[in-house]
Write a protein that holds these residues in place. Structure first.
Motif, PDB file in Angstrom:
ATOM      1  N   LEU A  52       0.839  -1.208   0.000  1.00 14.22           N
ATOM      2  CA  LEU A  52       0.000   0.000   0.000  1.00 14.22           C
ATOM      3  C   LEU A  52       0.872   1.255   0.000  1.00 14.22           C
ATOM      4  O   LEU A  52       0.559   2.245  -0.656  1.00 14.22           O
ATOM      5  CB  LEU A  52      -0.951   0.003   1.205  1.00 14.22           C
ATOM      6  CG  LEU A  52      -2.154  -0.950   1.119  1.00 14.22           C
ATOM      7  CD1 LEU A  52      -2.879  -1.035   2.456  1.00 14.22           C
ATOM      8  CD2 LEU A  52      -3.141  -0.524   0.018  1.00 14.22           C
ATOM      9  N   LEU A  62      -4.463   4.635  -1.766  1.00 12.11           N
ATOM     10  CA  LEU A  62      -5.687   3.836  -1.822  1.00 12.11           C
ATOM     11  C   LEU A  62      -6.459   3.925  -0.506  1.00 12.11           C
ATOM     12  O   LEU A  62      -7.626   3.557  -0.441  1.00 12.11           O
ATOM     13  CB  LEU A  62      -5.359   2.371  -2.107  1.00 12.11           C
ATOM     14  CG  LEU A  62      -4.787   2.041  -3.491  1.00 12.11           C
ATOM     15  CD1 LEU A  62      -4.407   0.575  -3.572  1.00 12.11           C
ATOM     16  CD2 LEU A  62      -5.774   2.389  -4.591  1.00 12.11           C
ATOM     17  N   THR A  63      -5.769   4.371   0.555  1.00  9.65           N
ATOM     18  CA  THR A  63      -6.439   4.519   1.852  1.00  9.65           C
ATOM     19  C   THR A  63      -6.025   5.854   2.453  1.00  9.65           C
ATOM     20  O   THR A  63      -4.983   6.407   2.084  1.00  9.65           O
ATOM     21  CB  THR A  63      -6.027   3.417   2.862  1.00  9.65           C
ATOM     22  OG1 THR A  63      -4.729   3.737   3.372  1.00  9.65           O
ATOM     23  CG2 THR A  63      -5.982   2.042   2.227  1.00  9.65           C
ATOM     24  N   ILE A  64      -6.798   6.310   3.420  1.00 16.43           N
ATOM     25  CA  ILE A  64      -6.499   7.615   4.042  1.00 16.43           C
ATOM     26  C   ILE A  64      -5.139   7.576   4.747  1.00 16.43           C
ATOM     27  O   ILE A  64      -4.429   8.573   4.804  1.00 16.43           O
ATOM     28  CB  ILE A  64      -7.656   8.040   4.993  1.00 16.43           C
ATOM     29  CG1 ILE A  64      -7.526   9.508   5.400  1.00 16.43           C
ATOM     30  CG2 ILE A  64      -7.731   7.178   6.241  1.00 16.43           C
ATOM     31  CD1 ILE A  64      -7.758  10.491   4.289  1.00 16.43           C
TER      32      ILE A  64
ATOM     33  N   ASN B   3     -12.897   2.438   7.385  1.00 21.43           N
ATOM     34  CA  ASN B   3     -12.091   3.225   6.464  1.00 21.43           C
ATOM     35  C   ASN B   3     -12.297   2.689   5.058  1.00 21.43           C
ATOM     36  O   ASN B   3     -12.357   1.477   4.863  1.00 21.43           O
ATOM     37  CB  ASN B   3     -10.602   3.100   6.811  1.00 21.43           C
ATOM     38  CG  ASN B   3     -10.223   4.042   7.932  1.00 21.43           C
ATOM     39  OD1 ASN B   3     -10.789   5.120   8.075  1.00 21.43           O
ATOM     40  ND2 ASN B   3      -9.261   3.612   8.740  1.00 21.43           N
ATOM     41  N   TYR B   4     -12.370   3.600   4.084  1.00 21.24           N
ATOM     42  CA  TYR B   4     -12.580   3.168   2.713  1.00 21.24           C
ATOM     43  C   TYR B   4     -11.246   2.891   2.020  1.00 21.24           C
ATOM     44  O   TYR B   4     -10.276   3.614   2.224  1.00 21.24           O
ATOM     45  CB  TYR B   4     -13.352   4.243   1.935  1.00 21.24           C
ATOM     46  CG  TYR B   4     -13.726   3.773   0.555  1.00 21.24           C
ATOM     47  CD1 TYR B   4     -14.657   2.753   0.388  1.00 21.24           C
ATOM     48  CD2 TYR B   4     -13.125   4.311  -0.579  1.00 21.24           C
ATOM     49  CE1 TYR B   4     -14.982   2.288  -0.875  1.00 21.24           C
ATOM     50  CE2 TYR B   4     -13.455   3.855  -1.843  1.00 21.24           C
ATOM     51  CZ  TYR B   4     -14.382   2.848  -1.987  1.00 21.24           C
ATOM     52  OH  TYR B   4     -14.701   2.376  -3.235  1.00 21.24           O
ATOM     53  N   GLU B   5     -11.205   1.830   1.217  1.00 21.59           N
ATOM     54  CA  GLU B   5     -10.072   1.584   0.326  1.00 21.59           C
ATOM     55  C   GLU B   5     -10.565   1.713  -1.098  1.00 21.59           C
ATOM     56  O   GLU B   5     -11.560   1.092  -1.463  1.00 21.59           O
ATOM     57  CB  GLU B   5      -9.485   0.173   0.552  1.00 21.59           C
ATOM     58  CG  GLU B   5      -8.593   0.120   1.752  1.00 21.59           C
ATOM     59  CD  GLU B   5      -7.860  -1.216   1.907  1.00 21.59           C
ATOM     60  OE1 GLU B   5      -7.488  -1.844   0.898  1.00 21.59           O
ATOM     61  OE2 GLU B   5      -7.671  -1.619   3.064  1.00 21.59           O
ATOM     62  N   LYS B   6      -9.830   2.497  -1.907  1.00 21.12           N
ATOM     63  CA  LYS B   6     -10.274   2.740  -3.282  1.00 21.12           C
ATOM     64  C   LYS B   6      -9.890   1.586  -4.202  1.00 21.12           C
ATOM     65  O   LYS B   6      -9.052   1.716  -5.095  1.00 21.12           O
ATOM     66  CB  LYS B   6      -9.691   4.067  -3.798  1.00 21.12           C
ATOM     67  CG  LYS B   6     -10.599   5.263  -3.524  1.00 21.12           C
ATOM     68  CD  LYS B   6     -10.105   6.520  -4.208  1.00 21.12           C
ATOM     69  CE  LYS B   6     -11.240   7.516  -4.395  1.00 21.12           C
ATOM     70  NZ  LYS B   6     -10.770   8.795  -4.928  1.00 21.12           N
ATOM     71  N   ARG B   7     -10.463   0.427  -3.929  1.00 26.75           N
ATOM     72  CA  ARG B   7     -10.288  -0.750  -4.761  1.00 26.75           C
ATOM     73  C   ARG B   7     -11.450  -1.671  -4.424  1.00 26.75           C
ATOM     74  O   ARG B   7     -12.093  -1.504  -3.380  1.00 26.75           O
ATOM     75  CB  ARG B   7      -8.944  -1.445  -4.471  1.00 26.75           C
ATOM     76  CG  ARG B   7      -8.837  -1.934  -3.044  1.00 26.75           C
ATOM     77  CD  ARG B   7      -7.539  -2.648  -2.739  1.00 26.75           C
ATOM     78  NE  ARG B   7      -7.642  -3.212  -1.403  1.00 26.75           N
ATOM     79  CZ  ARG B   7      -8.121  -4.419  -1.131  1.00 26.75           C
ATOM     80  NH1 ARG B   7      -8.471  -5.221  -2.104  1.00 26.75           N
ATOM     81  NH2 ARG B   7      -8.241  -4.839   0.103  1.00 26.75           N
TER      82      ARG B   7
END
Lengths: 91, 209
Positions: A52, A62-64, B3-7
């Protein structure tokens, strides 16, 4: 680690490792003392973190928790495509 | 907290629109055995689980189901983008189009809107976990029904096969959670009391007998 991985290859590996974590997580919920699964889960979680970070440094977060990986002046999180968007498309 | 993951949990790349198949698959978003119902069921039921294992399984499967409803809605979105008016009218997608254009909205394949009556949260862990086991099998059957229709469309069948396989894994984990709850109860009468209501301490902590 391979230095010249494309964004697609890297995302593919992130998906694979993350899925291993998803499945091990559920398995460990009902087998909390399985040593092999614990070891494998630790290994996969470590690789996931590294991947990541590598992705965030080269292609965007892809994550905060990966939004601090680049020194950009603009908000890279918003620029990352949503996963349902067409590659190279405008939405 | 999430928490969001953009995938996506498993990638979806559909290149050819198909309104008819979209309407079928929409059922696994907002239909009676769909992923919204699954996620809301588990995330609601987890509060009254009598032990850590059962609460953990509901929490973590309920979370994974959120990723599944995102995959299913992605499939529906990709199957409905770039549809021509001719395809919409020919495929039977017309009534949906009139109400939602090609927006993603939770309904069953037959048009019935999503509704919380599609799941229960009974506050009794034996009852709830049996419902969860049945829910996973109903979703698995629905994916089997979808697979018979999309067998020759690999870009659709591939993510559907992934989702189907997860139903089977979740069924296994729910079975183990149910066993953990029953092992803390009296084997001569599992129904002597509701461990989440009548006498929670007896079933939830090992120190008090």
């Amino acid at each position: 680690m391979n230095e010249n991985r494309s964004g697609k290859q890297l995302l593919n590996r992130i998906n694979q490792v993350s899925f291993a974590v998803d499945d091990l997580l559920l398995y460990l919920d009902t087998h909390p003392c399985d040593e092999r699964a614990l070891m494998l889960c630790r290994k996969m979680v470590k690789e996931r973190k590294e991947l990541l970070e590598e992705y965030a440094q080269n292609f965007g977060p892809l994550t905060i928790d990966c939004t601090d990986m680049s020194e950009s002046e603009s908000w890279k999180w918003m620029e990352q495509p949503f996963p349902w968007e067409r590659e190279g498309g405008c939405r | 907290m999430w928490n969001y993951e953009k995938r996506l949990q498993y990638p979806v790349n559909i290149t050819k629109p198909n309104a008819k198949i979209a309407q079928y698959i929409l059922s696994q978003y907002g239909g009676p055995d769909g992923e919204i119902g699954a996620s809301m069921r588990y995330l609601s039921q987890r509060f009254t689980m009598p032990n850590r294992m059962a609460a953990a399984v509901l929490n973590d499967i309920g979370t994974e189901e959120l990723a599944h409803l995102e995959m299913v809605s992605t499939i529906v979105h990709q199957l409905t983008r770039d549809l021509s008016m001719e395809e919409i009218e020919k495929s039977g997608f017309g009534p949906y189009y009139i109400d939602h254009t090609v927006g993603v909205w939770p309904q069953a394949a037959g048009g019935i809107p999503f509704n919380a009556c599609e799941f229960q949260s009974k506050g009794d862990p034996v009852t709830d976990l049996f419902e969860d086991l049945a829910a996973e099998q109903k979703a698995r059957s629905t994916y089997d029904n979808i697979l018979r229709v999309v067998r020759d469309m690999p870009e659709i069948a591939d993510p559907i096969r992934f989702l189907r396989a997860r139903e089977i894994v979740h069924f296994q984990r729910f079975g183990e959670a149910l066993r953990s709850v029953q092992e803390n109860l009296d084997a001569k009468n599992f129904y002597a009391f509701n461990p989440s209501f009548d006498n929670p301490c007896k079933a939830s902590c090992k120190d008090c007998k």
